[in-house]
Write an enzyme that holds these catalytic residues in place. Structure first.
Site, PDB file in Angstrom:
ATOM      1  N   HIS A   1       0.837  -1.208   0.000  1.00  0.00           N
ATOM      2  CA  HIS A   1       0.000   0.000   0.000  1.00  0.00           C
ATOM      3  C   HIS A   1       0.866   1.249   0.000  1.00  0.00           C
ATOM      4  CE1 HIS A   1      -3.161   2.879   1.383  1.00  0.00           C
ATOM      5  NE2 HIS A   1      -3.877   2.139   0.552  1.00  0.00           N
ATOM      6  N   CYS A   2       1.948   1.231   0.759  1.00  0.00           N
ATOM      7  CA  CYS A   2       2.861   2.383   0.813  1.00  0.00           C
ATOM      8  C   CYS A   2       3.501   2.671  -0.554  1.00  0.00           C
ATOM      9  CB  CYS A   2       3.983   2.137   1.814  1.00  0.00           C
ATOM     10  SG  CYS A   2       3.438   1.772   3.488  1.00  0.00           S
ATOM     11  N   LEU A   3       3.660   1.632  -1.343  1.00  0.00           N
ATOM     12  CA  LEU A   3       4.381   1.762  -2.624  1.00  0.00           C
ATOM     13  C   LEU A   3       3.485   2.212  -3.783  1.00  0.00           C
ATOM     14  CD1 LEU A   3       6.471  -1.500  -2.269  1.00  0.00           C
ATOM     15  CD2 LEU A   3       7.461   0.790  -2.474  1.00  0.00           C
TER      16      LEU A   3
END
Length: 350
Positions: free
Chosen positions: A341-343
């Site tokens: 999700h962060c990426l």
């Protein structure tokens, strides 16, 4: 501030859709910064490309790359996992780092006009922790310019991983991150709320407290609690009372139970387990099953070679019966202190 809000996206009819709404594409910034994965960056490309392969089954994948050499390397890595390259587009937008959720564009929709806009929040690498970040900071403006989308510049710091949306007017966030003095020390909580409501086109902000141990973002919501429909959240809980995450996650669970949506209803809360602590070089990493990504045809979940992997995948599959839930080993990726999700950052379809 008044003039800024008079011309806000909300007043122009825009809003930020929920992640499960149909995407046109998923945006990524190709990882190249060795300091983000010290001694390990070569090990992340296989799971990273597996992620792209799964997402590309249902939508375009648009990747920011530094140069033609990086693009060629990316193509060779994607070919190794059998990704559909006809679904992948590359943009020569140089970046400092890979965390597109936080430095990428926030895409808004005006459904009445069938129009898209971009918000370019200020970005300072989580309170100035990892300079330089000048290239990352301008990525949304470059993308808006390329596609000729209207562009909004709030001129305050905000990261995509710090906010979570139900698509029906509610934003969920944490005081640990948004009220940290390394972001917007000149703003009060009420002023920050006003920015969120006006630039994301929402009606209410609900606040949790702390994020998990090891999270260098100062407590991003996408590691702890995620909306999966308008009134349901998945939230991680720690079963071991001696674990340092136990109390803070219990406090967040208690806060969620007290919250009410715009219609007055309480949240439907589903608990997700935490994996056992993931330690690398004496550092506890922010490993969490909550850092999943909702793509058009799948939900990609970070796994950690842990006894709770299958349990977490089943819980997530149960709330997404219309999508294929896929676990991808994130043991090496999490050394960068973030996961899928962060990426990634979704671009909604009109």
């Amino acid at each position: 501030m008044t003039n800024l809000f008079n011309d806000s996206p909300k007043k122009a009819g825009y809003r930020f859709p929920a992640e499960w709404v149909k995407h046109e594409a998923t945006w990524l910034s190709w990882p190249h910064k060795e300091e983000s994965w010290p001694g390990k960056i070569e090990t992340i490309y296989t799971p990273y490309c597996q992620f792209i392969k799964i997402v590309a089954e249902g939508e375009k994948v648009r990747i920011n790359v530094n140069d033609e050499e990086t693009k060629a390397f990316a193509i060779s890595e994607l070919e190794k996992v059998g990704a559909d390259l006809s679904q992948v587009e590359f943009y020569l937008h140089p970046t400092n780092d890979a965390w597109c959720r936080d430095h990428g564009p926030a895409f808004l929709l005006n459904e009445a006009k069938s129009q898209k806009a971009v918000v370019d929040w200020g970005y300072n690498a989580w309170g100035g922790k990892y300079p330089p970040f000048d290239l990352d900071d301008v990525i949304p403006t470059k993308i808006a310019g390329h596609f000729n989308h209207p562009l909004y510049l709030p001129e305050i710091v905000m990261e995509g991983g710090s906010v979570e949306f139900n698509g029906a007017g509610t934003i969920l966030t944490t005081t640990a991150c948004l009220l940290n003095k390394n972001r917007n020390p000149h703003l009060t909580k009420e002023e920050i709320e006003q920015y969120l409501l006006e630039f994301y086109g929402a009606e209410q902000v609900l606040w949790l407290g702390d994020g998990i141990v090891g999270d260098d973002t100062d407590g991003h919501i996408d590691d702890i609690t995620r909306f999966v429909n308008e009134d349901t959240v998945l939230t991680v809980v720690e079963s071991n009372p001696l674990d340092e995450n136990y109390i803070l996650l219990q406090e967040n669970l208690a806060a969620l139970k007290e919250m009410r949506l715009l219609n007055g209803k309480p949240l439907n809360i589903i608990k997700l387990p935490m994996p056992s602590p993931v330690i690398h070089e004496d550092t506890r990493l922010p490993a969490s099953y909550a850092n999943f990504y909702i793509a058009n045809t799948s939900v990609i979940v970070p796994t950690f070679r842990d006894v709770n992997d299958e349990k977490a995948l089943k819980i997530i599959q149960d709330v997404f019966p219309d999508r294929k839930v896929v676990g991808i080993d994130s043991t090496d990726i999490i050394w960068g202190l973030g996961s899928f999700h962060c990426l990634s950052q979704q671009e909604p379809a009109i």
